[in-house]
Design a protein around this motif. Structure first.
Motif, mmCIF file in Angstrom:
data_model
loop_
_atom_site.group_PDB
_atom_site.id
_atom_site.type_symbol
_atom_site.label_atom_id
_atom_site.label_comp_id
_atom_site.label_asym_id
_atom_site.label_seq_id
_atom_site.Cartn_x
_atom_site.Cartn_y
_atom_site.Cartn_z
ATOM 1 N N PHE A 287 16.150 19.075 67.465
ATOM 2 C CA PHE A 287 16.536 19.102 66.056
ATOM 3 C C PHE A 287 16.372 17.759 65.370
ATOM 4 O O PHE A 287 15.970 17.688 64.237
ATOM 5 N N GLY A 288 16.759 16.710 66.070
ATOM 6 C CA GLY A 288 16.792 15.414 65.412
ATOM 7 C C GLY A 288 17.727 15.480 64.208
ATOM 8 O O GLY A 288 18.725 16.195 64.202
ATOM 9 N N HIS A 289 17.357 14.756 63.187
ATOM 10 C CA HIS A 289 18.172 14.696 61.976
ATOM 11 C C HIS A 289 18.059 15.986 61.147
ATOM 12 O O HIS A 289 18.845 16.222 60.244
ATOM 13 N N ASP A 290 17.089 16.828 61.475
ATOM 14 C CA ASP A 290 16.836 18.035 60.686
ATOM 15 C C ASP A 290 17.921 19.090 60.801
ATOM 16 O O ASP A 290 17.974 20.020 60.000
ATOM 17 N N ILE A 291 18.815 18.946 61.751
ATOM 18 C CA ILE A 291 19.889 19.926 61.878
ATOM 19 C C ILE A 291 20.738 19.971 60.604
ATOM 20 O O ILE A 291 21.366 20.957 60.294
ATOM 21 N N ARG A 292 20.703 18.887 59.838
ATOM 22 C CA ARG A 292 21.473 18.857 58.585
ATOM 23 C C ARG A 292 21.062 19.991 57.658
ATOM 24 O O ARG A 292 21.871 20.482 56.869
ATOM 25 N N TYR A 293 19.805 20.443 57.746
ATOM 26 C CA TYR A 293 19.360 21.547 56.892
ATOM 27 C C TYR A 293 19.990 22.862 57.330
ATOM 28 O O TYR A 293 20.396 23.661 56.492
ATOM 29 N N ILE A 294 20.081 23.074 58.633
ATOM 30 C CA ILE A 294 20.754 24.277 59.128
ATOM 31 C C ILE A 294 22.209 24.261 58.693
ATOM 32 O O ILE A 294 22.746 25.283 58.247
ATOM 33 N N MET A 295 22.854 23.101 58.791
ATOM 34 C CA MET A 295 24.265 23.010 58.417
ATOM 35 C C MET A 295 24.456 23.250 56.921
ATOM 36 O O MET A 295 25.421 23.887 56.511
ATOM 37 N N PHE A 296 23.545 22.740 56.103
ATOM 38 C CA PHE A 296 23.639 22.977 54.660
ATOM 39 C C PHE A 296 23.511 24.466 54.366
ATOM 40 O O PHE A 296 24.281 25.021 53.580
ATOM 41 N N ILE A 297 22.542 25.116 55.005
ATOM 42 C CA ILE A 297 22.345 26.556 54.794
ATOM 43 C C ILE A 297 23.570 27.328 55.290
ATOM 44 O O ILE A 297 24.019 28.274 54.643
ATOM 45 N N TYR A 298 24.130 26.907 56.410
ATOM 46 C CA TYR A 298 25.345 27.531 56.951
ATOM 47 C C TYR A 298 26.496 27.436 55.944
ATOM 48 O O TYR A 298 27.226 28.400 55.725
ATOM 49 N N ASP A 299 26.628 26.266 55.330
ATOM 50 C CA ASP A 299 27.716 26.029 54.375
ATOM 51 C C ASP A 299 27.448 26.610 52.989
ATOM 52 O O ASP A 299 28.374 26.746 52.192
ATOM 53 N N HIS A 300 26.177 26.909 52.687
ATOM 54 C CA HIS A 300 25.790 27.405 51.359
ATOM 55 C C HIS A 300 24.928 28.660 51.490
ATOM 56 O O HIS A 300 23.717 28.609 51.267
ATOM 57 N N PRO A 301 25.537 29.776 51.893
ATOM 58 C CA PRO A 301 24.756 31.007 52.053
ATOM 59 C C PRO A 301 23.981 31.343 50.771
ATOM 60 O O PRO A 301 24.456 31.089 49.663
ATOM 61 N N ASN A 302 22.803 31.883 50.961
ATOM 62 C CA ASN A 302 21.919 32.288 49.861
ATOM 63 C C ASN A 302 21.383 31.118 49.047
ATOM 64 O O ASN A 302 20.934 31.305 47.913
ATOM 65 N N CYS A 303 21.433 29.911 49.606
ATOM 66 C CA CYS A 303 20.859 28.761 48.905
ATOM 67 C C CYS A 303 19.335 28.896 48.884
ATOM 68 O O CYS A 303 18.773 29.764 49.556
ATOM 69 N N SER A 304 18.698 28.037 48.126
ATOM 70 C CA SER A 304 17.240 28.097 48.015
ATOM 71 C C SER A 304 16.607 26.858 48.626
ATOM 72 O O SER A 304 17.285 25.850 48.875
ATOM 73 N N GLN A 305 15.315 26.922 48.807
ATOM 74 C CA GLN A 305 14.569 25.756 49.278
ATOM 75 C C GLN A 305 14.723 24.620 48.277
ATOM 76 O O GLN A 305 14.860 23.458 48.660
ATOM 77 N N GLU A 306 14.733 24.948 47.003
ATOM 78 C CA GLU A 306 14.910 23.933 45.959
ATOM 79 C C GLU A 306 16.260 23.225 46.089
ATOM 80 O O GLU A 306 16.363 22.026 45.840
ATOM 81 N N TYR B 197 13.238 32.553 47.399
ATOM 82 C CA TYR B 197 13.878 33.074 48.599
ATOM 83 C C TYR B 197 15.304 32.547 48.713
ATOM 84 O O TYR B 197 15.596 31.434 48.313
ATOM 85 N N MET B 198 16.149 33.386 49.284
ATOM 86 C CA MET B 198 17.501 32.967 49.638
ATOM 87 C C MET B 198 17.468 32.622 51.128
ATOM 88 O O MET B 198 16.847 33.334 51.917
ATOM 89 N N LEU B 199 18.108 31.540 51.478
ATOM 90 C CA LEU B 199 18.141 31.094 52.863
ATOM 91 C C LEU B 199 19.509 31.366 53.471
ATOM 92 O O LEU B 199 20.544 31.133 52.835
ATOM 93 N N ASN B 200 19.495 31.864 54.698
ATOM 94 C CA ASN B 200 20.728 32.100 55.437
ATOM 95 C C ASN B 200 20.483 31.807 56.906
ATOM 96 O O ASN B 200 19.351 31.877 57.386
ATOM 97 N N VAL B 201 21.553 31.481 57.609
ATOM 98 C CA VAL B 201 21.429 31.285 59.047
ATOM 99 C C VAL B 201 21.502 32.643 59.733
ATOM 100 O O VAL B 201 22.133 33.568 59.235
ATOM 101 N N THR B 202 20.848 32.730 60.864
ATOM 102 C CA THR B 202 20.901 33.932 61.689
ATOM 103 C C THR B 202 22.126 33.834 62.601
ATOM 104 O O THR B 202 22.859 32.836 62.559
ATOM 105 N N GLU B 203 22.316 34.829 63.437
ATOM 106 C CA GLU B 203 23.413 34.754 64.412
ATOM 107 C C GLU B 203 23.238 33.541 65.315
ATOM 108 O O GLU B 203 24.210 32.873 65.657
ATOM 109 N N LYS B 204 22.009 33.248 65.667
ATOM 110 C CA LYS B 204 21.717 32.072 66.496
ATOM 111 C C LYS B 204 22.152 30.795 65.782
ATOM 112 O O LYS B 204 22.738 29.896 66.388
ATOM 113 N N GLY B 205 21.887 30.713 64.483
ATOM 114 C CA GLY B 205 22.319 29.563 63.686
ATOM 115 C C GLY B 205 23.825 29.506 63.537
ATOM 116 O O GLY B 205 24.431 28.436 63.568
ATOM 117 N N LYS B 206 24.440 30.676 63.388
ATOM 118 C CA LYS B 206 25.904 30.734 63.255
ATOM 119 C C LYS B 206 26.595 30.282 64.534
ATOM 120 O O LYS B 206 27.678 29.706 64.495
#
Length: 149
Positions: free
Chosen positions: A39-58, A96-105
């Motif tokens: 993951f490196g530092h990129d895990i922050r994107y998964i965490m943002f999506i986890y905390d903000h369901p239906n967020c966008s790439q923008e 698109y709306m972004l959400n984590v999967t069960e694996k992400g959750k």
């Protein structure tokens, strides 16, 4: 009297050098805890999506001051690995709306716990609330300073 030097910075180094050092060392700690993942530092994107369901790439582009192309590449990787999913936004079919999967959750609480463990180990406590708020203010002012240019 000579300054002590830690990882290339010293007592008289700029404040931001110390902040950067804290960030890098926290990343190294987290990487050691997630050594099975790439993951490196990129895990922050998964965490943002986890905390903000239906967020966008923008939303990610704006939050992390990254290019659309860079965000798209990272999201593609996480989608291919099964951590996030994209769904067409019914209100705007071009987005698109972004959400984590069960694996992400499953991953998010582990990450949060390791982050709390790191804070405890370095001595960050609930009593540091004033310091945290002040650092947030500085970060926001820094973002606004660049926005205005």
């Amino acid at each position: 009297m000579e300054d002590e030097i830690f990882q290339g910075i010293e007592d008289r180094s700029p404040f931001v050098a110390w902040i950067h050092n804290i960030s890098l060392n926290q990343q190294k700690y987290m990487k050691s805890k997630f050594s099975d993942y790439d993951f490196g530092h990129d895990i922050r994107y998964i965490m943002f999506i986890y905390d903000h369901p239906n967020c966008s790439q923008e939303d990610l582009v704006n939050m992390f001051c990254q290019s659309k192309g860079n965000i798209a590449k990272i999201l593609k990787k996480f989608e291919d690995e099964g951590y996030i999913k994209r769904e067409v936004n019914p209100e705007n079919r071009r987005k698109y709306m972004l959400n984590v999967t069960e694996k992400g959750k499953d991953l998010a609480p582990k990450y949060r716990q390791f982050a709390k463990d790191w804070e405890k180990e370095v001595g960050i406590t609930d009593e540091d609330g004033i310091l945290k708020e002040r650092l947030k203010e500085i970060a926001i002012k820094g973002m606004k300073l660049i926005e205005d240019k």
